[in-house]
Design an enzyme around this catalytic site. Structure first.
Site, short mmCIF file in Angstrom:
data_model
loop_
_atom_site.label_atom_id
_atom_site.label_comp_id
_atom_site.label_asym_id
_atom_site.label_seq_id
_atom_site.Cartn_x
_atom_site.Cartn_y
_atom_site.Cartn_z
N HIS A 157 -16.06 60.26 5.21
CA HIS A 157 -15.46 60.09 6.54
C HIS A 157 -16.38 60.62 7.64
CE1 HIS A 157 -11.93 59.25 4.22
NE2 HIS A 157 -11.81 60.48 3.80
N HIS A 196 -9.10 55.51 3.11
CA HIS A 196 -9.63 55.53 1.74
C HIS A 196 -9.49 54.17 1.10
CE1 HIS A 196 -7.97 59.55 2.62
NE2 HIS A 196 -9.09 59.95 2.10
#
Lengths: 331, 331
Positions: free
Chosen positions: A56, A218
């Site tokens: 991320h 995700h």
């Protein structure tokens, strides 16, 4: 799998080495897997620790520095950091005034941060957790009971970090972190999936002319798969979903148009133009815009829109100086 | 074609609207297609104008602001801006001390900037062009006679911008811009092609396990197509090519590991770790590292490595404050 990596098993270690080499103001411990401000611990300052799975970036390691986090703990890609790792970061930065744990609402993260907090308290360190759960797209998901924590994590880290930098106490810093989370909402859209290096195949499949609304960070399922649509309609879908959950009319907003990792900046600005139009048409003001890839999902294409309903105090703290690899400005 | 756009014909106009909405410190003229510092013209200051095809964001519009460019002129995607547009920007920012045109070495850009300079001189404005041609990969290319201008454009804009901000004259600003270009080299690697919106199909085809070494920033052909390799070998290929052209041993370097648009930050840091290792092993120092997507090629995956052999004066100018959407730091 087209990736600029050495080996799937080395992705996080190699990226941490790169982060350390590029940013001498960070202290990266490759064994503990912690990223710490070089000047930590700072006596008397509330310390902020956040973390979560890797993939991320710049979240979270890129947000360590003056005015934001004191430490970050990266797990494997899309995998929670472990309690010992969180504990090591907590011990490394605590300066006697307590530690705030900023935790995105994923089951593994919540459990592991809780265990680390208990271990830290056994050492006499006061820890308060704040759970970020801003994503309006789904109520529960593959990895979550309740809403997912996504783009607003950046808002919480920046604003609580600014208050901690000013010397506020743990209760006040935790309160502003919760306030930011409560006033924030996000909604993401994927134009392509991403591939976790260790898995070697995409997290999901999208047809050539399909997009997925309400995606998480995700590659977990979103709300619905729909035919590709113009950017203005994508933005309308996202902001309509947010507005249904938290009415935006009349608000002064902090607005993030966040690239998911594989979408270039030119497209993010096209999305921001649509966001600006939408907010104007709906009686809201983008008082503090931010456009860029801040909370990514590997090379996933798409964007996430996050908003926070500002108050004068939150605006002041957002504007306060910050000096991190991923976010920086002076005054 | 998976893109977050409204229509191929509207890409540049929509992105400029987004840039304007997100950055009130820029004055964007949607008709002239110019991006200008809000405080321009600044009397007595040498003005810096750059530009080129769109699709490389944040270059150039994202580098307009104090300490860097006074104006940028974006063409259509991968297409030169037109002379009238360059002239309009030149007129908007000139403050009586002359104007530096920073031009990447592509045939269309060079011609159109030259025509604009002649038109400006007819108006009594002194214009000096500086051509950036840092890419060691190929001698000539689809769009270029001589070497292409790529990542070092950022170095030239930042360092010449800092000197102009201090009040230096046009000859000195042009000299430092040329010095930076002469001391800089770049080499890029593509892991995937990109798709120009108006064309609707990729600029080239790569097999599932192929990469292209020596790629430019428009999907034009590179040096050679090779099987996919680990990041450390990609970096070795790039730095070996640069080192063969400009020996790096003993140098203090400004180093950019530049994401091409579709490659996430985690991979850019993995590449930077390899760059740092390579430089150490070859007796060079990464005195000023920069990692991120600064000179992109739409959603192309891959990275470009750019280096500049610093001097104490160039380092001082690199470190000087800058305040733009794409690059900013204080002192």
């Amino acid at each position: 799998m087209r990736k600029l990596i050495n080996a799937p098993a080395d992705v996080v270690a190699d990226a941490l080495r790169g982060l350390a080499a590029a940013h001498p103001a960070l202290r990266v411990d490759p064994d503990e897997r912690t990223v710490v401000r070089a000047d930590a611990p700072r006596p008397g300052k509330v310390a902020l620790v956040s973390g979560g799975g890797s993939g991320h970036e710049p979240l979270h390691g890129g947000f360590v520095g003056p005015g934001m986090l004191d430490a970050a703990v990266p797990g494997e890609v899309f995998t929670s950091p472990v309690p010992d790792q969180i504990l090591a970061a907590t011990m490394a930065v605590q300066g006697g005034a307590g530690v705030l744990h900023i935790v995105k609402n994923y089951t593994g993260d919540v459990l592991n941060f809780r265990m680390a907090a208990e271990l830290a308290e056994d050492e006499g360190i006061e820890v308060v957790p704040v759970i970020v759960n801003d994503d309006v797209a789904v109520e529960d998901s593959t990895f979550t009971a309740g809403r997912r924590g996504t783009g607003a994590t950046l808002f919480v880290e920046k604003i609580a970090g600014a208050l901690a930098e000013e010397g506020a106490g743990l209760a006040a810093v935790a309160a502003v972190a919760r306030e930011v989370n409560e006033r924030s909402r996000s909604f993401g859209v994927a134009l392509s999936p991403c591939t976790v290096p260790a898995a070697g195949r995409p997290t999901f499949e999208l047809g050539e002319d399909e997009i997925e609304l309400g995606i998480g960070i995700h590659g977990e399922p979103g709300r619905e798969r729909v035919p590709a649509m113009p950017a203005a309609e994508v933005v309308d879908a996202a902001l309509t979903a947010i507005d249904a959950d938290m009415p935006l009319a009349g608000s002064e907003l902090l607005v993030l148009v966040n690239g998911m990792g594989g979408t270039p900046l030119i497209e993010q600005y096209i999305a921001y133009a649509a966001v600006s139009d939408w907010l104007t048409a709906h009686g809201a003001t983008a008082a503090r815009p931010l456009v860029g890839p801040y909370v990514t999902s590997l090379e996933m294409a798409g964007c996430m829109i996050s908003v926070c309903r500002l108050t004068p105090e939150l605006t002041r703290l957002w504007d306060a100086p910050v000096e991190t690899p991923g976010l920086r400005w002076g005054r």
